[in-house]
Design an enzyme around this catalytic site. Structure first.
Site, PDB file in Angstrom:
ATOM      1  N   LEU A 178       0.848  -1.193   0.000  1.00  0.00           N
ATOM      2  CA  LEU A 178       0.000   0.000   0.000  1.00  0.00           C
ATOM      3  C   LEU A 178       0.882   1.241   0.000  1.00  0.00           C
ATOM      4  O   LEU A 178       1.468   1.595   1.022  1.00  0.00           O
ATOM      5  CB  LEU A 178      -0.928  -0.014   1.212  1.00  0.00           C
ATOM      6  CG  LEU A 178      -1.959  -1.158   1.223  1.00  0.00           C
ATOM      7  CD1 LEU A 178      -2.707  -1.196   2.543  1.00  0.00           C
ATOM      8  CD2 LEU A 178      -2.928  -0.998   0.063  1.00  0.00           C
ATOM      9  N   GLU A 179       0.965   1.900  -1.128  1.00  0.00           N
ATOM     10  CA  GLU A 179       1.889   3.019  -1.297  1.00  0.00           C
ATOM     11  C   GLU A 179       1.254   4.374  -1.028  1.00  0.00           C
ATOM     12  O   GLU A 179       1.886   5.406  -1.203  1.00  0.00           O
ATOM     13  CB  GLU A 179       2.494   2.970  -2.701  1.00  0.00           C
ATOM     14  CG  GLU A 179       3.297   1.701  -2.904  1.00  0.00           C
ATOM     15  CD  GLU A 179       3.812   1.552  -4.314  1.00  0.00           C
ATOM     16  OE1 GLU A 179       3.803   2.551  -5.046  1.00  0.00           O
ATOM     17  OE2 GLU A 179       4.216   0.433  -4.663  1.00  0.00           O
ATOM     18  N   ASN A 180      -0.005   4.359  -0.603  1.00  0.00           N
ATOM     19  CA  ASN A 180      -0.681   5.607  -0.275  1.00  0.00           C
ATOM     20  C   ASN A 180      -0.998   5.675   1.214  1.00  0.00           C
ATOM     21  O   ASN A 180      -1.913   6.361   1.634  1.00  0.00           O
ATOM     22  CB  ASN A 180      -1.957   5.752  -1.107  1.00  0.00           C
ATOM     23  CG  ASN A 180      -1.642   5.843  -2.589  1.00  0.00           C
ATOM     24  OD1 ASN A 180      -1.003   6.790  -3.032  1.00  0.00           O
ATOM     25  ND2 ASN A 180      -2.051   4.851  -3.354  1.00  0.00           N
TER      26      ASN A 180
END
Length: 565
Positions: free
Chosen positions: A390-392
């Site tokens: 999860l890059e956000n």
């Protein structure tokens, strides 16, 4: 991981590092006999006496403190960075060492009015006390400088303690120099695993840090009163001692204690090899070689299927095979290929997130939905577990809840991998790092992405840029010293220049970094204080880009990982 085009984060912090870090050094050495501490009330034991803080942003607190009974708390606002300053008397043409211990949100330490080059240093948010230190030289007519601490606009409060300005006596008075602390007492073994021993001891008055010794050899330094020594052999007894340190020197060693590791293996991961290679398999066609799972190179021990998709139910995910984009690959073929890989000893997991991933686990309901939906995908397709990419951002509390719920459903064979960005693992207070530590007993491996990154701090406090052995080793060191077992740390790199916007390095650089961490050989300018022979291995984006480049990455790095011993 990229849902093409690749990644949103391209080094915003790099600008801060480049612009703000004017001088960054290691820990301050011991003061010379003629040096004095020219700062006044650097331990904040007299409240804010001698200090001036902007917009009422500073106060003293009784917890957390590094030494004594008080510390400074600076609370930034939207238009205020909570700067606290003190004028310090100095001698002209003299060199001074400015140092302080900081904790909490982004924190800066610096000096102005030197008459030469003003300097500063900084640290990202930190859950524990961290010492910052820098040196400055005064000009020919300089008799006073201004030292300061500050946070960052709108960020979390920071804490400062035990600030000092050591050097020639400026004539303005200052805090007395510290004395060597007493030896720690109360050293006990708090817990053990098959590969680690956790220790705790009593606080020593006047100490600013502690060294941990194993059989007489220093293996770790910490600012707290606990430590975990890992990479130990199972069912083996070890002797430990602790010393206390400050600017005056190091105490005598404590009374020794013996810790005996257990026979069980702990951690998640089923029957993975000691050293493993992870590769992301693309469920889309972005110009890389289109593959079926059956075509993934044999060097890969964990295959992460990229990616699951969000649904309209908060936290829940689903998977949609891109049959059209993958040349007519059918769901039945996909499932059969997963079974065949598993029969060959491989693990196949479903990856959640990527650059454009929109999955959010922000409360108990979404955590439950996440666990239920991932477990359903495992039953439907035969996945061995889940990868968190999860890059956000993520919420450590509810992601932990979700993964523990999934573990309760899937059992001890569950594979859990994570692929944070470099910024996510700079500090144990970051949500990704917190989550990894929260699930350490069921976590398989964290494969941080050492690419598409700005410059970052290493565990030695120095700034490193991507593309070098030092960038890989000095950043991995943060995870290894921050609480993860070596078997839970892997190096994530792109398989080719097409696999990422920046940060590609040759397989030789990856192999050298693995050697440096595992064996202490082939290091760059940074060399870890110890070796980690149980280091898990490496990861790449992606198996498809690897295939496009003739499998050069997996043939080199894969073989090297498996030969680590």
């Amino acid at each position: 991981m990229p849902r093409p085009p690749r990644r949103r984060w391209a080094g915003a912090l790099a600008a801060v590092v480049t612009a703000s870090v004017l001088s960054l050094t290691g820990l301050a050495g011991q003061a010379q006999a003629a040096d004095v501490n020219n700062a006044k009330n650097g331990g904040y034991e007299s409240g804010l006496s001698n200090w001036t803080c902007t917009a009422g942003s500073g106060t003293t607190v009784s917890s957390p403190v590094h030494g004594g009974s008080a510390a400074l708390k600076g609370t930034p606002a939207g238009q205020d960075n909570a700067q606290c300053t003190q004028a310090v008397a100095v001698k002209p043409n003299a060199t001074y060492t400015l140092s302080a211990w900081l904790q909490g949100g982004y924190a800066y330490l610096g000096v102005t009015g030197t008459g030469t080059t003003d300097v500063s240093t900084w640290t990202p948010d930190s859950a524990s006390w961290k010492q910052l230190s820098t040196t400055f030289t005064t000009g020919a007519s300089t008799t006073s400088v201004t030292v300061y601490t500050h946070g960052w606009y709108g960020q979390a409060p920071y804490y400062a303690d035990d600030l000092s300005v050591f050097g020639s006596d400026g004539g303005g008075g200052g805090d007395p120099a510290p004395t060597i602390p007493a030896a720690p007492t109360g050293l006990t073994v708090s817990s053990t695993t098959s590969s680690s021993v956790s220790l705790s001891w009593n606080t020593v008055s006047g100490a600013t840090g502690y060294n941990v010794y194993q059989a007489g050899t220093k293996v770790q330094s910490t600012t707290g009163t606990s430590a975990t020594v890992s990479s130990l052999a199972a069912s083996t007894s070890y002797s430990f001692q602790v010393t206390a340190t400050n600017a005056a020197g190091e105490s005598a060693k404590s009374t020794a204690v013996t810790g005996t590791t257990t026979a069980s293996s702990g951690g998640g991961g089923g029957t993975l090899p000691k050293h493993a290679v992870t590769g992301y398999w693309q469920n889309f066609n972005n110009g890389a070689t289109v593959q079926k799972i059956s075509a993934v190179q044999s060097q890969y021990d964990i295959i992460a299927v990229a990616f699951a998709d969000a649904t309209t139910t908060p936290g829940a995910v689903t998977f949609n095979l891109d049959s059209a984009g993958l040349g007519g690959y059918t769901v039945d073929q996909f499932k059969a290929d997963i079974k065949a890989k598993q029969a060959a000893g491989k693990k196949v997991v479903i990856s959640i997130g990527g650059q454009n991933g929109t999955v959010s686990i922000s409360d108990s309901t979404s955590a439950t939905n996440f666990a239920n939906s991932v477990y359903s995908l495992m039953q439907t397709y035969g996945f061995d577990g889940v990868d968190i990419d999860l890059e956000n951002g993520l919420d450590a509390t509810y992601m932990t809840q979700a993964l523990r719920s999934l573990s309760a459903k899937a059992g001890s064979s569950l594979i859990i991998t994570m692929a944070p960005q470099t910024i996510d693992m700079q500090s144990t207070s970051n949500a990704y790092f917190q989550t990894a530590l929260n699930i350490k007993d069921i976590l398989t491996v964290v494969n941080m992405q050492y690419y598409n990154s700005g410059s970052m701090l290493g565990c030695d406090g120095k700034v490193y840029s991507q593309g070098s052995v030092d960038f890989l080793t000095a950043l991995a060191c943060i995870q290894l010293q921050g609480g993860l077992a070596p078997s839970q740390v892997g190096l994530g790199l792109p398989a080719s220049t097409s696999g990422a916007g920046s940060g590609y390095v040759s397989p030789t650089v990856v192999n050298n970094a693995l050697d440096c961490l595992a064996n202490g050989t082939n290091c760059g300018s940074f060399k870890p204080s110890r070796t980690y022979p149980d280091l898990r291995g490496a990861m790449t984006w992606s198996t498809n880009w690897d295939a496009s480049a003739g499998n050069a990455w997996s043939n080199s790095v894969g073989a090297h990982v498996h030969a680590l011993g």
